[in-house]
Design an enzyme around this catalytic site. Structure first.
Site, short mmCIF file in Angstrom:
data_model
loop_
_atom_site.label_atom_id
_atom_site.label_comp_id
_atom_site.label_asym_id
_atom_site.label_seq_id
_atom_site.Cartn_x
_atom_site.Cartn_y
_atom_site.Cartn_z
N GLU A 210 0.80 -1.23 0.00
CA GLU A 210 0.00 0.00 0.00
C GLU A 210 0.84 1.28 0.00
O GLU A 210 0.83 2.05 -0.96
CB GLU A 210 -0.99 -0.02 1.18
CG GLU A 210 -2.03 -1.14 0.99
CD GLU A 210 -3.08 -1.18 2.06
OE1 GLU A 210 -2.82 -0.70 3.19
OE2 GLU A 210 -4.18 -1.71 1.79
C1 HEC Z 1 -3.49 1.10 -1.42
C2 HEC Z 1 -4.81 1.42 -1.01
C3 HEC Z 1 -5.05 1.87 0.42
C4 HEC Z 1 -4.40 2.89 1.08
C5 HEC Z 1 -3.28 3.76 0.60
C6 HEC Z 1 -5.05 2.98 2.37
N1 HEC Z 1 -6.05 2.06 2.46
FE1 HEC Z 1 -7.37 1.87 3.96
N2 HEC Z 1 -7.97 0.12 3.21
C7 HEC Z 1 -7.58 -0.40 2.01
C8 HEC Z 1 -7.98 -1.78 1.92
C9 HEC Z 1 -7.76 -2.73 0.77
C10 HEC Z 1 -8.62 -2.07 3.15
C11 HEC Z 1 -9.14 -3.45 3.59
C12 HEC Z 1 -7.91 -4.26 3.95
C13 HEC Z 1 -8.16 -5.44 4.84
O1 HEC Z 1 -9.19 -5.49 5.48
O2 HEC Z 1 -7.30 -6.30 4.95
C14 HEC Z 1 -8.63 -0.84 3.91
C15 HEC Z 1 -9.25 -0.67 5.15
C16 HEC Z 1 -9.33 0.55 5.79
C17 HEC Z 1 -10.20 0.84 6.92
C18 HEC Z 1 -11.17 -0.12 7.58
C19 HEC Z 1 -12.59 0.17 7.25
C20 HEC Z 1 -13.53 -0.85 7.83
O3 HEC Z 1 -14.74 -0.63 7.76
O4 HEC Z 1 -13.07 -1.87 8.34
C21 HEC Z 1 -9.96 2.14 7.28
C22 HEC Z 1 -10.63 2.91 8.40
C23 HEC Z 1 -8.94 2.63 6.41
N3 HEC Z 1 -8.61 1.66 5.50
C24 HEC Z 1 -8.34 3.88 6.52
C25 HEC Z 1 -7.14 4.18 5.88
C26 HEC Z 1 -6.23 5.23 6.29
C27 HEC Z 1 -6.43 6.15 7.47
C28 HEC Z 1 -5.20 5.21 5.41
C29 HEC Z 1 -3.98 6.08 5.39
C30 HEC Z 1 -3.16 6.03 6.57
C31 HEC Z 1 -5.49 4.16 4.45
N4 HEC Z 1 -6.64 3.54 4.79
C32 HEC Z 1 -4.69 3.88 3.35
C33 HEC Z 1 -6.89 0.26 1.03
C34 HEC Z 1 -6.05 1.35 1.30
#
Ligand code: HEC
Ligand code: HEC
Length: 443
Positions: A210
Site C-alpha cells: 500500500e
Molecule cells: C493502497 C490502497 C489503500 C491505502 C493507501 C489505504 N487504504 Fe485503507 N484500506 C484499504 C484496503 C484494501 C482495506 C481493507 C484491507 C483489509 O481489510 O485487509 C482498507 C481498510 C481501511 C479501513 C477499515 C474500514 C472498515 O470498515 O473496516 C480504514 C478505516 C482505512 N482503511 C483507513 C485508511 C487510512 C487512514 C489510510 C492512510 C493512513 C489508508 N486507509 C490507506 C486500502 C487502502
C-alpha cells in the site's frame, strides 16, 4: 333464586321419602321373600337399597344446585382448583409482565460518532487529520495517500476497484471498504483485526504493497520534517507534545470520526418521514428483517461489528456451500480463519452507502448489488434463489438439465431480490449520492 331453591329442596325431600317408602315396601314384601331371606338379612337388603336411593338423591341435589346456580357453582369449582404452575418456574421473572419476544427495532444513525477515551475530537485535530489523510508524503515514493484508495472528496470513500492499487502500481488482495461511518465500527479491516481507527491507521503506511514505509518511525520522521505540520501539531496537541506516531494516527482518526452520513432515506423514514421510502423499499425492509439479514447486519450501522452492539463481529463466509463460491473465488482468502477449518471468517461489514461502494465482498469480485444479495441469501441464510419462487416440496423443470427438481430449501424470488436491493439503495446518503452524480465535492 333462594325461594326456587327451597322449593326444589322440598320437592326433593318429598321424592326421597316416597322413594324410600316404595323401596322398603318392595324389598320387605317382594324381594326378600323371593330371595328366601328372613330376619336381619331382610333389613340388610333394605338398607342397601335405601343407601342407593340416598346416593341418588344426593347426586340429584348436586345436579339441581349446579343447574340452578351455574355461576356460583363454577366459582366454587374454580376455587377448589390448585393454582396453575409453570412447567419451568425458574425461567420466568418473579414479578412484572410475562416476557414478550421483542420485535426488531430499526434505528437511525446518530449524526456524530462518539469520541474514544484519550483522543477527544477537536477542530484543530480534525483539520490536521484531513491534511494527513490526503498527504502522499506518508508513502515511500510520495505517490499514495490514504485518500488514493479512500476518495472522500470526489468519491464515496472507496477506489472503485476490485482490489486496491498501492505504490509502484502494486495490486493488493482485498477490496477497499469505505471510510464513511467507519467511526461506528468496533472492529476495523475486513477481517476485523484492528480494534480502533487509531490502531487501523498504523497499518497502511507500513504495508509494503500500500504505502511501503519501512516502519512507523519513518512515517513520523516524514511528518515532522514538514515545517507546516509542526505548527499544526502544536495547535492540535499542545506545544509540549513531540510529533509521535500516536499523535499522527490520533489526528487521522479524529478526522475519520467526522465522516458520518446520517442523511439516507432510511434514516428519514425511521425518524418519521413516511414518504421517504417507496413501496419496493418498504417491502425490501420487511424482507431484510424476515429472511434474517438483520441477524448479522443490524443496528444503526447495519453491522454486528459496530459500536452499538459488537457481540458477534465475525461470521463464517460462505457459511453454506454453493455455486457462487467457485464462480467468484470467495474462498481463496479465508480472512481471519485460523487453523485448518478451510472456511473463511470475516467481519460483518456495514451496509450503509453499499449501493455506492461496489464492487462487493473482500475480493471485490461481484459488481452488481443484486448479485451480492443473491450470494448473501444463498451462502449466509441457505436460501435458493429462483426466478419464479415455488414453495418447499414443489417440483420444477430446470432449463439447465431439463430434469425435474424438487425444491428442498427456503426459496427467494427474483422479485424479492430486487426489493432487498431497493432497500439497500435506501441506505445511501443523499449528500454522497449528489457528489457521485455531479462529480462534485463532499466537503
Ligand atoms: C493502497 C490502497 C489503500 C491505502 C493507501 C489505504 N487504504 Fe485503507 N484500506 C484499504 C484496503 C484494501 C482495506 C481493507 C484491507 C483489509 O481489510 O485487509 C482498507 C481498510 C481501511 C479501513 C477499515 C474500514 C472498515 O470498515 O473496516 C480504514 C478505516 C482505512 N482503511 C483507513 C485508511 C487510512 C487512514 C489510510 C492512510 C493512513 C489508508 N486507509 C490507506 C486500502 C487502502
Ligand atoms: C450470517 C451473517 C450474515 C447474514 C445473515 C447476512 N450477511 Fe451480508 N455479509 C456478512 C459478511 C460476513 C459479509 C462480508 C463478506 C465478505 O466481505 O467477503 C457480508 C457482506 C454483505 C454485502 C457486501 C458488502 C460489501 O461492501 O462488500 C452485502 C451487500 C450484504 N452482506 C447484504 C446482505 C443481505 C441483503 C442479507 C440478507 C439476505 C445478508 N447480507 C445476510 C454476513 C451476513
Amino acid at each position: 333464586m333462594l325461594a326456587q331453591w327451597l322449593d326444589f329442596l322440598g320437592l326433593l325431600a318429598v321424592l326421597a321419602l316416597l322413594g324410600a317408602a316404595v323401596v322398603l315396601t318392595a324389598v320387605l314384601r317382594e324381594m326378600a321373600p323371593a330371595a328366601g331371606l328372613a330376619g336381619r338379612r331382610r333389613f340388610l337388603l333394605a338398607a342397601a337399597f335405601g343407601l342407593g336411593v340416598l346416593a341418588f338423591a344426593a347426586k340429584a341435589t348436586a345436579i339441581g344446585i349446579m343447574v340452578t346456580m351455574p355461576e356460583a357453582t363454577l366459582a366454587y369449582l374454580a376455587a377448589l382448583q390448585p393454582p396453575k404452575r409453570s412447567p419451568h418456574p425458574r425461567a420466568l421473572p418473579r414479578s412484572g409482565p410475562p416476557p414478550v419476544k421483542a420485535p426488531y427495532a430499526w434505528q437511525a444513525l446518530p449524526p456524530t460518532a462518539p469520541d474514544p477515551d484519550g483522543n477527544p475530537t477537536t477542530a484543530e485535530k480534525v483539520a490536521l487529520g484531513e491534511r494527513l489523510f490526503h498527504d502522499k508524503a506518508l508513502s515511500l515514493d510520495h505517490s499514495v495517500a490514504c485518500a488514493s484508495c479512500h476518495d472522500v472528496i470526489g468519491g464515496t470513500g472507496v477506489d472503485g476497484r476490485a482490489t486496491s492499487e498501492g505504490i509502484a502500481g502494486q495490486l493488493g488482495k482485498r477490496n477497499a471498504p469505505t471510510v464513511w461511518n467507519a467511526a461506528f465500527q468496533a472492529r476495523l479491516f475486513l477481517d476485523g483485526r484492528a480494534p480502533s481507527l487509531e490502531e487501523q491507521a498504523k497499518g497502511p503506511p507500513v504495508n509494503p504493497i500500500e504505502m511501503g514505509m519501512a516502519n512507523l518511525a519513518a512515517v513520523t520522521a516524514r511528518v515532522a520534517a514538514e515545517p507546516a505540520y509542526r505548527a499544526a501539531f502544536a495547535q492540535a496537541f499542545g506545544p509540549d507534545r513531540a510529533i509521535d506516531i500516536q499523535a499522527v494516527v490520533g489526528a487521522i482518526a479524529a478526522y475519520e470520526r467526522t465522516l458520518v452520513t446520517a442523511d439516507s432515506p432510511y434514516d428519514r423514514y425511521v425518524r418519521g418521514d413516511k414518504a421517504a421510502l417507496d413501496a419496493a423499499q418498504v417491502r425490501g425492509m420487511a424482507l431484510f428483517e424476515k429472511v434474517g439479514c438483520v441477524v448479522c447486519h443490524h443496528g444503526p450501522n447495519f453491522s454486528s461489528a459496530s459500536r452499538f452492539d459488537a457481540r458477534a463481529p465475525y461470521r463464517l463466509f460462505p457459511a453454506y456451500g454453493n455455486d457462487y463460491v467457485a464462480r467468484y473465488r470467495l474462498a481463496d482468502d479465508l480472512g481471519l480463519a485460523l487453523g485448518p477449518s478451510g472456511r473463511g471468517v470475516w467481519k460483518v461489514p456495514s451496509l450503509r452507502n453499499v449501493a455506492l461502494t461496489g464492487p462487493y465482498f473482500h475480493n471485490g469480485s461481484v459488481a452488481r448489488l443484486e448479485e451480492a444479495v443473491r450470494i448473501m441469501a444463498t451462502s449466509q441464510l441457505g436460501f435458493k434463489v429462483m426466478a419464479e419462487p415455488a414453495g418447499a416440496g414443489a417440483v420444477y423443470l430446470s432449463t439447465a438439465d431439463h430434469a425435474l427438481h424438487r425444491v428442498e430449501r427456503r426459496v427467494l424470488g427474483e422479485a424479492d431480490v430486487r426489493d432487498l436491493a431497493a432497500f439497500l439503495r435506501a441506505l445511501t446518503s443523499e449528500r454522497l449520492a449528489t457528489i457521485v452524480e455531479g462529480g462534485g465535492s463532499a466537503l
